[in-house]
Design an enzyme around this catalytic site. Structure first.
Site, mmCIF file in Angstrom:
data_model
loop_
_atom_site.group_PDB
_atom_site.id
_atom_site.type_symbol
_atom_site.label_atom_id
_atom_site.label_comp_id
_atom_site.label_asym_id
_atom_site.label_seq_id
_atom_site.Cartn_x
_atom_site.Cartn_y
_atom_site.Cartn_z
ATOM 1 N N LEU D 58 0.825 -1.206 0.000
ATOM 2 C CA LEU D 58 0.000 0.000 0.000
ATOM 3 C C LEU D 58 0.866 1.266 0.000
ATOM 4 O O LEU D 58 1.089 1.881 1.053
ATOM 5 C CB LEU D 58 -0.897 -0.059 1.244
ATOM 6 C CG LEU D 58 -2.277 0.574 1.099
ATOM 7 C CD1 LEU D 58 -3.153 0.175 2.269
ATOM 8 C CD2 LEU D 58 -2.252 2.034 0.879
ATOM 9 N N GLU D 60 1.474 4.412 -2.869
ATOM 10 C CA GLU D 60 1.282 4.945 -4.216
ATOM 11 C C GLU D 60 2.601 5.359 -4.849
ATOM 12 O O GLU D 60 2.795 5.209 -6.061
ATOM 13 C CB GLU D 60 0.314 6.130 -4.197
ATOM 14 C CG GLU D 60 -1.154 5.757 -3.973
ATOM 15 C CD GLU D 60 -1.492 5.437 -2.529
ATOM 16 O OE1 GLU D 60 -0.624 5.658 -1.652
ATOM 17 O OE2 GLU D 60 -2.611 4.961 -2.262
ATOM 18 N N GLN D 82 -5.879 3.761 -6.750
ATOM 19 C CA GLN D 82 -7.247 3.376 -6.392
ATOM 20 C C GLN D 82 -8.242 4.525 -6.604
ATOM 21 O O GLN D 82 -9.344 4.296 -7.071
ATOM 22 C CB GLN D 82 -7.264 2.872 -4.957
ATOM 23 C CG GLN D 82 -8.376 1.898 -4.672
ATOM 24 C CD GLN D 82 -8.023 0.957 -3.538
ATOM 25 O OE1 GLN D 82 -7.662 1.377 -2.446
ATOM 26 N NE2 GLN D 82 -8.125 -0.335 -3.780
ATOM 27 N N PHE D 83 -7.816 5.743 -6.264
ATOM 28 C CA PHE D 83 -8.617 6.934 -6.560
ATOM 29 C C PHE D 83 -7.648 8.069 -6.895
ATOM 30 O O PHE D 83 -6.594 8.186 -6.259
ATOM 31 C CB PHE D 83 -9.496 7.317 -5.360
ATOM 32 C CG PHE D 83 -10.592 6.313 -5.106
ATOM 33 C CD1 PHE D 83 -11.805 6.394 -5.792
ATOM 34 C CD2 PHE D 83 -10.395 5.270 -4.217
ATOM 35 C CE1 PHE D 83 -12.801 5.452 -5.580
ATOM 36 C CE2 PHE D 83 -11.390 4.310 -4.006
ATOM 37 C CZ PHE D 83 -12.598 4.409 -4.685
ATOM 38 N N HIS D 129 -11.773 10.583 -2.514
ATOM 39 C CA HIS D 129 -12.162 9.692 -3.600
ATOM 40 C C HIS D 129 -12.725 10.447 -4.806
ATOM 41 O O HIS D 129 -12.524 10.007 -5.934
ATOM 42 C CB HIS D 129 -13.169 8.655 -3.094
ATOM 43 C CG HIS D 129 -12.600 7.709 -2.080
ATOM 44 N ND1 HIS D 129 -12.078 8.127 -0.877
ATOM 45 C CD2 HIS D 129 -12.476 6.355 -2.080
ATOM 46 C CE1 HIS D 129 -11.656 7.069 -0.191
ATOM 47 N NE2 HIS D 129 -11.893 5.986 -0.897
#
Ligand SMILES: Cc1ncc(C[n+]2csc(CCOP(=O)(O)OP(=O)(O)O)c2C)c(N)n1
Ligand SMILES: Cc1ncc(C[n+]2csc(CCOP(=O)(O)OP(=O)(O)O)c2C)c(N)n1
Ligand SMILES: [Mg+2]
Ligand SMILES: [Mg+2]
Lengths: 347, 325, 347, 325
Positions: D58, D60, D82-83, D129
């Site tokens: 995890l 980025e 993921q977003f 998000h």
């Protein structure tokens, strides 16, 4: 590998163990754990009805969250949460109705009261660890009492912020306790993908102690956390606590773990359930039985429903909320935007 | 006060605020013993001690993230990021954290934090050191963006920034740090945010800039005067808050405007100026608002920067073209 | 605390030590170290004359840089440098004249030749570690041979990228060797401010070995690096090597260390000088004396002046360089900008 | 092919490219076993194995930074963030690294990397998000920014992105993932970059948008038709490269334009559109280019987003105002 333990999975005291948390404290802890589980159920139901935002249940990791936060003194200490620590927040003073108000999208009604030493939930993983270190260091610089307990998951511990925060905490000997809740999953990603190393051992590289504890054992977590808080309070710096536990539920209300949980994993996790374990122990101590449990559960149900009702009566979010807490002194352009919307919203 | 260079004015502002408010502290890379790579914090460690002047581990995310926490504890941190280009390492702690903490906490918390960072070209620094990425921070509501172009403004705006209860990104043009001296008002002489400065009056055309580009525009205005074109020069001073009313009043008068900046053209803050002007004074514009900017390529190293940055010639030419339409 | 050592500071072999690098290899290493030092001097002089961009001397840490890179096979292995590893780049195949061309601002003339397995110098600290891990992992995925050696300073090791890169390397068992050159300073910031922990011990937390080595001992660095490269080549994953050494010069040509170096620090560092140490050892081995030294130095001087002359004759940077390597297929707007400038530049 | 939703079209593009070119791999959080939080990569792990479909730790920064390295090794990574809001954690690896690697290496290296990321509002996601931060990437030369609004474009543009030798940020409107189905061309039917799509022709006024806002503009155009206003709707498809010629041709025809986006107003990409239009077709404009955007505040959670995002009413009103000037 289970980490430091006081109770075995069946709730028996390990040989020679002398729990620091007495039966009274343990019953209090159990009550918070039961409240947490009841809240999970209520919140999930509310989400299914479309009345609640996304919710991340605590189920399975209650001993880690409750046991660690019970080491804190809410009148001086602080919590920097992630998003899966509900009972810690409530124990620390966050009114349950305000928690509900948040999930109900009630805007300002969900604000943390001024006297509660709690940072807002954090969605951007691991960023809060940096804030926690700054806060702890700042308290120490001002000779203010207070220890900061910062939570993150094992997934979040792969982020660069984890490293930078731990490293700075070590350098500044900041009064902070990092509680890394290793529940084995980051959404669908298993622990094995996160790191090839033992997470608690990272602390050595930052110059402070790291402890691995059985996160399903309230007594053990409480003891380890209390020692860490004492160290921090005495100016001896940070501690990293890795709580080994299990996420017994979905990641959040939009997730479906059946898509990725291995066969039998959940059953195995449930066998180590922290509530069952503590109940067995307290029953053996003679301070817990089905009757007490029923009474406590009834009380909790009432508390939860009461808080929910209060929250439902709280004022709804208003369009002003979009503007009022952006700046103390908003730019002219934002003021004009506010007028534009309120003119419209008033239509 | 004796006339000061910009770097001296900044140092003076820091000293003044640290004397005035014991909550103020500075932290960053090499700000202590060395006094900062540009000497902005020279002498502060000796004067205020290592608890208020802090050399940090090399991690921009920790510098900003811990500043947020220090602010929550009741202090007033003034972190320095060694060069604006390295705010990228802390981007996730600036826009989504520092800038939004008041909003996220529904007003329970606020972050009185001023991030100082040098930037800008013309001094042949290595990669990332000159990057002009100010527009990226205008897209992150909750933070103010302040960019002085003179010693006096640097001091006055920095006082305002440090006293502002909300986070401020304070960006300093390294090229002008020691370019010249000027009389700088003393004491509590703050310069308010959101009021542009008319650096030079003019009636035919308005040149709009901030930071080091103001000086370029002043030189261009002189050149234009030789052609008989009277060019005003506006110094925006702050991009957030933006002085829309001031801009509109000035440009409506001349009907012609050229925006100049060191950042690449596309989606630079010049676009916001041009968009705002055509929205707000469409019928007073006699010509399109022109933009003179760096090209849409990365900031180069070495001698290439002379071709990359807006030049006097390009500004003058754009102004002439705009004046002639 | 000196880390693993083969030679003592006076160049004597430690009891029982059996260097893996023979006298011939050690002489080669010494030659690279001398070349490095001569380049430092030349580059600094060029900067003082305003003819060279900012330069970061290697002085003091030559054994760390040269010893580690000598463990590599340039025909299959890769280097991901920071900005203070000049002799490693040249040994790996980067033509000296192209290095000069870079500092002279000669644009395309400074390009790394296609057959040289070298990434460009990296100014944004620690970012290159992530690239190195991706490259190493990618080579392994394609069953291509090759190990990646990635350099960073002890300052850079405080960045989040260090953590993320090491952690991923551990998870993927990527064939990468992290060489952390701990020269005690990050500009003016001393080692003690960077971390309260031992840097090499961080590796444990990522599940791979960490080694601390005397970075002023070429033989020790070579041995440790060779073992790490062998492990990586055998598919056994990454290693973190911390080289304890000293930055004997300014941070770069814009820095003035007198402003912050403690009294006596430099003198102490010079006493541990890696070149002096290796010369003493090789003299005792009978393969080095003043005569050899003079000959080697003359040869190096000629090599450097030749390369500089070649570089000075290389084509200067051109305005086109601003546009030609931004995209393979540039947006229309960028094409128009190019035309605009070239029209003007052609004036 | 049967009609596809956007998420199916994206998956189909990924499968097609992975079949066609064995260098293509996907990596990110939860892209393997789970198939992505939106199922964009559903079934890929089973089909292509764990070396080509990789669940990542995890981080980025590591997802993007290692993608850069994977590209150098000869692979073609398609990382998923993921977003889009979490690209901030990797910002320092995108603009200053991935986007500039060709330039920094003087053309020795290039990075064939496509970053996919969902974004956009209207579906009550948690903080970060929905953040629409696309304009920030337009200020980082070297990367292309692609934002499909339909299933067919999503597939065709994703093929182009993966085949592009340079890095591409491919942003997907989560609100439209399953909104509707349409016929999607099969095989190697790429959609080229830099050519806008006329989503609806019209003669009085031009609505300009990208991603989910295109659908909003189409609804607004229908409403405007009831008023007798014929509004064209342009879908930019790619912000970099920007189809300046196409924009100018279309807007010169109607003389009136409204840009609509989900990002905050100030320094949003709408500013670039307005600035460009007034530069390039000043004398054909009968009214200022209007902008309808989110307010200059952070993206809110819960019910507030209905007041935050541009609404049908706001678009229609701005269009009416623009048409009446
Ligand atoms: C920086 C960032 N990246 C990605 C996400 C999306 N996300 C939300 S929760 C989550 C998993 C977190 O796992 P862990 O840290 O173990 O905490 P847990 O959910 O198990 O409590 C992810 C990837 C995020 N919120 N923030
Ligand atoms: C991300 C980033 N932050 C700050 C800088 C400015 N800077 C350049 S070198 C340096 C010190 C680096 O120290 P270290 O990593 O120990 O390497 P050394 O210079 O000692 O070789 C700093 C702070 C930078 N280049 N990159
Ligand atoms: Mg977890
Ligand atoms: Mg160093």
């Amino acid at each position: 590998m289970t980490g430091y333990r006081i109770l075995d999975p069946d709730g028996n005291l390990l040989d020679g163990a002398r729990p620091r948390l007495g039966p009274e404290g343990a019953v209090e802890g159990l009550r918070w754990m039961l409240l947490s589980r009841a809240f999970d159920a209520r919140a999930t139901a509310m989400h299914r009805q479309g009345r609640f935002g996304t919710y991340s249940p605590v189920r399975g990791q209650e001993a880690s969250v409750v046991g660690s936060s019970m080491a804190l003194d809410p009148t001086v200490d602080w919590i920097a949460p992630s998003y899966r620590e509900l009972p810690a927040l409530v124990r620390h003073g966050m009114p349950l109705e305000r928690v509900f108000a948040g999930y109900l999208g009630r805007g300002k009604a969900a604000r943390i009261p001024d006297e509660v030493r709690l940072l807002p939930n954090q969605v951007a993983l691991a960023t809060q660890l940096q804030h926690a270190v700054g806060l702890a260091w700042g308290l120490a610089l001002q000779r203010k009492p207070g220890v900061v307990m910062a939570y993150c998951g094992e997934g979040a511990s792969s982020e660069g912020d984890f490293h930078e925060a731990c490293n700075l905490a070590g350098v500044k000997r900041a009064p902070v306790v990092f509680v890394l809740i290793n529940n084995q999953w980051a959404i669908s990603t298993p622990r094995s993908v996160q790191s090839a190393g033992e997470l608690y051992r990272r602390a050595e590289g930052y110059g402070f102690p790291g402890v691995q504890v059985d996160g399903n054992d309230l007594l053990a977590v409480y003891e380890v956390a209390t020692e860490a808080v004492e160290r921090a309070r005495a100016g001896e710096g940070p501690t990293l606590i890795e709580c080994l536990t299990h996420r017994q539920s979905f990641h959040n209300t939009t997730d479906n773990p059946r898509l990725y949980l291995p066969e039998g994993w959940l059953e195995q996790a449930e066998r180590e359930d922290p509530i069952r374990r503590l109940e067995a122990y307290l029953a053996a101590q003679g301070v817990w039985d089905d009757g007490v449990r029923a009474a406590v559960e009834a009380e909790i149900a009432e508390q939860i429903e009461g808080a929910l009702e209060t929250a439902l009566a709280m004022p709804a979010a208003r369009p002003e909320d979009l503007f009022d807490d952006v700046y103390a002194d908003p730019p002219e352009r934002l003021r004009r935007q506010r007028e534009e919307l309120l003119g419209r919203a008033g239509d | 006060m004796a006339p000061l260079t910009m770097i001296e004015a900044i140092r003076d502002a820091l000293v003044h605020e640290m004397e005035r408010d014991e909550r103020v502290m500075v932290l960053g890379l090499d700000v202590g013993r060395l006094g900062g790579v540009f000497r902005a914090t020279h002498g502060l460690l000796e004067r205020f001690g290592p608890e208020r002047v802090v050399d940090m581990p090399l991690a921009e995310g920790a510098i900003i993230g811990s500043s947020l926490g220090l602010a929550l504890s009741g202090l007033v941190p003034v972190p320095e990021i060694q060069f604006l280009g390295f705010t990228h390492q802390a981007f996730h702690q600036i826009g989504p954290q520092l800038a939004r903490y008041r909003f996220r906490s529904r007003g329970r918390y606020h972050c009185q934090v001023t991030i100082r960072a040098p930037f800008g070209g013309g001094v042949r620094t290595p990669e990332f050191h000159p990057d002009a990425i100010e527009a990226q921070f205008v897209q992150t509501p909750g933070i103010k963006v302040v960019c002085p172009a003179t010693p006096a403004d640097a001091r006055g705006l920095l006082l305002s920034a440090i006293r502002d209860p909300d986070p401020v990104l304070f960006i300093e043009p390294q090229r002008l740090y020691r370019r010249g001296r000027e009389e700088v008002p003393e004491g509590d002489a703050t310069v308010p945010f959101g009021r542009l400065r008319i650096a030079r009056p003019g009636s035919d055309l308005t040149l709009i800039a901030w930071s080091a580009a103001v000086e370029l525009c002043l030189r261009a205005a002189e050149r234009l005067e030789e052609d008989g074109i009277s060019a005003a020069v506006l110094d925006l001073r702050t991009l957030v808050p933006l002085d829309v009313a001031g801009l509109v009043a000035e440009v409506a008068r001349t009907g012609r405007a050229v925006v100049v900046h060191e950042a690449p053209l596309s989606a630079g803050f010049g676009a916001e100026i041009a968009a705002t002007l055509q929205e707000e004074c469409f019928y007073s514009l006699d010509a399109p608002v022109a933009r003179v900017a760096a090209w849409d390529s990365p900031y180069p190293t070495g001698p290439l920067e002379a071709w990359y940055l807006p030049t006097l010639e390009r500004v003058v030419e754009a102004a002439r073209r705009t004046a002639a339409r």
